[in-house]
Each structure stands twice: as structure tokens, then as C-alpha cells.
Design an enzyme around this catalytic site. Structure first.
Site, mmCIF file in Angstrom:
data_model
loop_
_atom_site.group_PDB
_atom_site.id
_atom_site.type_symbol
_atom_site.label_atom_id
_atom_site.label_comp_id
_atom_site.label_asym_id
_atom_site.label_seq_id
_atom_site.Cartn_x
_atom_site.Cartn_y
_atom_site.Cartn_z
ATOM 1 C CB SER A 105 -1.111 -0.546 1.299
ATOM 2 O OG SER A 105 -1.900 -0.506 0.847
ATOM 3 C CE LYS A 113 -4.434 1.703 -0.101
ATOM 4 N NZ LYS A 113 -3.871 0.327 -0.273
ATOM 5 C CB SER A 173 -4.561 1.276 4.116
ATOM 6 O OG SER A 173 -3.721 1.383 2.852
#
Length: 405
Positions: free
Chosen positions: A120, A123, A175
Site C-alpha cells: 500500500s 497509494k 488504506s
């Protein structure tokens, strides 16, 4: 008339041939100047973006080699520490970078360009890419695909309850993989968003990064590096909205009936003095990853780690402490490079051509001569033609006189 009387014709033909030569020479000259093989060939390729910036006139690709972005030492796989300073605290991460956000100096690193699954932390690139493209106040109705995205999620429903701003908050705080897909759809679809993300990575010179998903969920071919995560974080810190999202600890998120509270997954926001935030991530294949920044006494340090198989928060805090203690006195082992500058737009063509000049009555000047540039003068070919005609005339008179004698 005899061979001797053909001489004037030969003179005239020679003069005519000579007059044609300058035009051919000028035409050939144009193609030579435009060729990359000419004296400015390498410079021309650089001007057109043919080679990476900062690598010399021909770049490493033309020289048959590939220099690590940020400095040759960053291509080493082991621990890289400046001379004369104590090594950073030990960490179980397979790769990391400690850098000064203001100067871009890389203070220490380990396998900085090693390619790993980013989880993640990707991101951060998703947000950096899409924040400038989407109106924060725009209302979004997530698709069924976005709502059912696997992994961590904020809990979207297929109703127009959310603004783009809401989705960015949930993307960076909790997230939300569902938010990543909803934002990608708002940007024109998954394919367009991945193309934008990969273009942004190239602009940042994050060449180890390949985005295959906007959420960071594992997918074959997806990758990043500790160096690239630090580049992305540094670029994000310069964006006010990005900085606001990553530093928010808690917020309210829309629900079908009112709101519910969400909290940031970055534990150092609650524990580490001066922590600004950025992003952490984990999957079973990528293991733990993190990129973050903290500010103390007017200075900001960035730490990124990849492929950590355990609890990394205390280790990241120790790396940040080492960075603050050694910034400004340790010789950098590399550099976080600046983004590739935007190409300078070409000047716009004139909207209308100027009207032809009209000779002034009584000026006595030939319009054709007036249109000719002042420094052009009379072409040399006319002098040659005149001399040829005069010579031919003299030769003709001489021949006729001898014949009548």
C-alpha cells in the site's frame, strides 16, 4: 560555322551551369544541418528529451551502461554509510533509504534500488498522481467493482455519498483499496489511471516503479524501490493537499446514515515527535513496507523501508533519529533527484501573414529589388553571365573578321 564558332555557346552553357550550383548547395546544406549526425547532434537529442537528464550529453544508454539514479553508490546492494559516522541502527528491512527532504541528500541506504513489491505504499503515488486531476468537491458514486475490492477498505456503498476529498482521506488514512478503485474510475478508468501513475513515476525519475494496481495489491510486474518511495514522498510533501491527507490522524467519513470516524494507520503519527506521515503497507507477498517523513527544528527527514518481516515501527523511529543526528554533517552517499522539468512549449505560429509591401508612388524603385534583403546584393551569377556573354561576343566578332579576310 566551324568549331571555333561554337566557343560562345560553350561559354553560355558553362555560365548557366554555374548559376544553378548555389541553389543546389543551399538545398544540401539544409538537410546536413538538420541531421543528428551533425556537430549539434547530441545536443539536439538532449533538447528533444532523447536521453535522461543529468547523465552527460549522450546519457548512460548511449554509452552502453546504466548509472543508478541518484549516484553510483546507490547501485550497491549492501549497507552504504558515509565515512566517519556511526552506522544507522539495525533493521530487519531488506532495503531502506534515509534522506534529507530539503537538500535531497541521501544520508545512508541499503539496496536503495532493489525492486520489491510495494504493497500500500504505492497509494502515495496514486494520490500524488490524481490529486491535481480531480476536483475535490466532485461527488462520486462508486461502482460495484470498487465497493467489492479485496483487502483493506473503508466500506464504500454504491451511492453518491462521497466527495473526491472524502475518498483521498480514506485512501491515505485507512488504506482503502475500495477508495483507490473509485478514484481510478473517477479519473477515466483503471487503464487511464495506471498510465497516468506510470507517467508520473517517470517524471519523478522513479524508474524502479511500475504500477499495475492503484491500491498496491500484489500483481505480477508491479514494483518499486526504497529510493523511489523516498522520491515520491518528497514530491508529495510539496503538495498541500497531499500533506494534509497524510498528516490527518482522525476524521469523519460519510455513511448512509450520518458519519463514522476513521483513524490513520500510521502509528508514528501518534508516537513520534514531529511526524508528518506518508504511508505504510503490508501484504503476505510484499511483507511490511513504509515511507514517512518527520520534521524537527525546521528540518525534514524521509525514511523508506521495504520487505520487513515483522514489527517495524520502532526501527523506523530509530532510523529517523539517526537521520536528524547526522544531517548536515555526514557526507551524502547519493541524491534524491529532482523531477524531469516540463518541456518548454513551442512558440505559437503567427495568426496571419503580413500583407505584401506596396511600392510608394514616385519612389523610382523596382518592387522586386525592394523585396530583396538589403544585404543580398546582386547575385554573383549575373556577373558571370555578363562576362560570358561579353567574351562570346568578342570571340564571334573575331571569327567573322577572319572569315571575311
Amino acid at each position: 560555322m566551324g568549331i571555333k564558332h561554337l566557343a560562345p555557346v560553350g561559354v553560355l552553357l558553362a555560365a548557366t551551369t554555374f548559376l544553378g550550383a548555389p541553389a543546389q548547395a543551399r538545398t544540401a546544406g539544409v538537410s546536413t544541418i538538420g541531421s543528428p549526425a551533425g556537430p549539434r547532434g547530441a545536443d539536439l537529442l538532449n533538447d528533444l528529451g532523447g536521453w535522461p537528464s543529468g547523465t552527460g550529453s549522450l546519457g548512460p544508454h548511449a554509452r552502453g551502461e546504466r548509472e543508478p539514479v541518484g549516484g553510483s553508490r546507490l547501485g550497491e546492494r549492501g549497507l552504504i554509510v558515509p565515512p566517519g559516522v556511526k552506522a544507522p541502527p539495525k533493521t530487519a528491512a531488506k532495503a531502506y533509504v534515509i534522506a534529507d527532504a530539503e537538500t535531497g541528500a541521501v544520508l545512508a541506504a541499503k539496496d536503495a534500488h532493489g525492486r520489491y513489491l510495494p504493497a500500500s505504499t504505492l497509494k502515495a503515488l496514486t494520490a500524488l498522481t490524481l490529486i491535481p486531476k480531480l476536483d475535490k468537491k466532485r461527488k462520486i458514486r462508486p461502482s460495484a467493482r470498487a465497493v467489492n475490492e479485496e483487502g483493506s477498505a473503508v466500506g464504500l456503498v454504491t451511492k453518491p455519498l462521497y466527495t473526491v476529498d472524502d475518498l483521498f482521506k480514506a485512501l491515505m488514512l485507512v488504506s482503502g483499496n475500495d477508495c483507490a478503485m473509485a478514484l481510478a474510475e473517477a479519473n477515466g478508468g483503471l487503464a487511464a489511471t495506471l498510465a497516468d501513475m506510470n507517467a508520473e513515476a517517470k517524471r519523478l525519475q522513479a524508474f524502479d516503479t511500475v504500477a499495475k494496481t492503484p491500491s498496491g495489491l500484489d500483481k505480477p510486474g508491479q514494483s518499486s524501490s526504497a529510493y523511489d518511495l523516498a522520491l515520491i514522498a518528497r514530491a508529495g510533501l510539496a503538495n498541500a493537499d497531499f500533506r494534509r491527507y497524510i498528516s490527518t490522524k482522525t476524521d469523519k467519513f460519510p455513511a448512509p446514515k450520518g458519519y463514522y470516524e476513521i483513524g490513520n494507520h500510521n502509528k508514528l503519527l501518534w508516537r513520534y515527535k514531529g511526524m508528518i506521515g506518508v504511508k505504510n503497507g503490508w501484504t503476505s507477498k510484499a511483507l511490511g513496507s513504509f515511507v514517512g517523513a518527520a520534521k524537527r527544528n525546521g528540518h525534514t527527514i524521509i525514511v523508506s523501508i521495504m520487505r520487513h518481516d515483522g514489527y517495524f515501527w520502532e526501527e523506523v523511529a530509530d532510523l529517523l533519529d539517526w537521520g536528524f543526528a547526522n544531517r548536515g554533517r555526514a557526507t551524502p552517499v547519493g541524491q534524491l533527484v529532482d523531477p524531469i522539468p516540463e518541456p518548454t512549449p513551442l512558440p505559437a505560429p503567427p495568426t496571419a501573414s503580413a500583407p505584401p509591401a506596396v511600392p510608394t508612388p514616385g519612389s523610382g524603385r523596382n518592387p522586386a529589388a525592394a523585396a530583396r534583403p538589403a544585404d543580398e546584393g546582386v547575385p554573383i551569377g549575373y556577373y558571370v553571365l555578363g562576362a560570358g556573354l561579353l567574351g562570346g561576343l568578342v570571340w564571334l566578332v573575331y571569327g567573322l573578321r577572319r572569315r571575311f579576310r
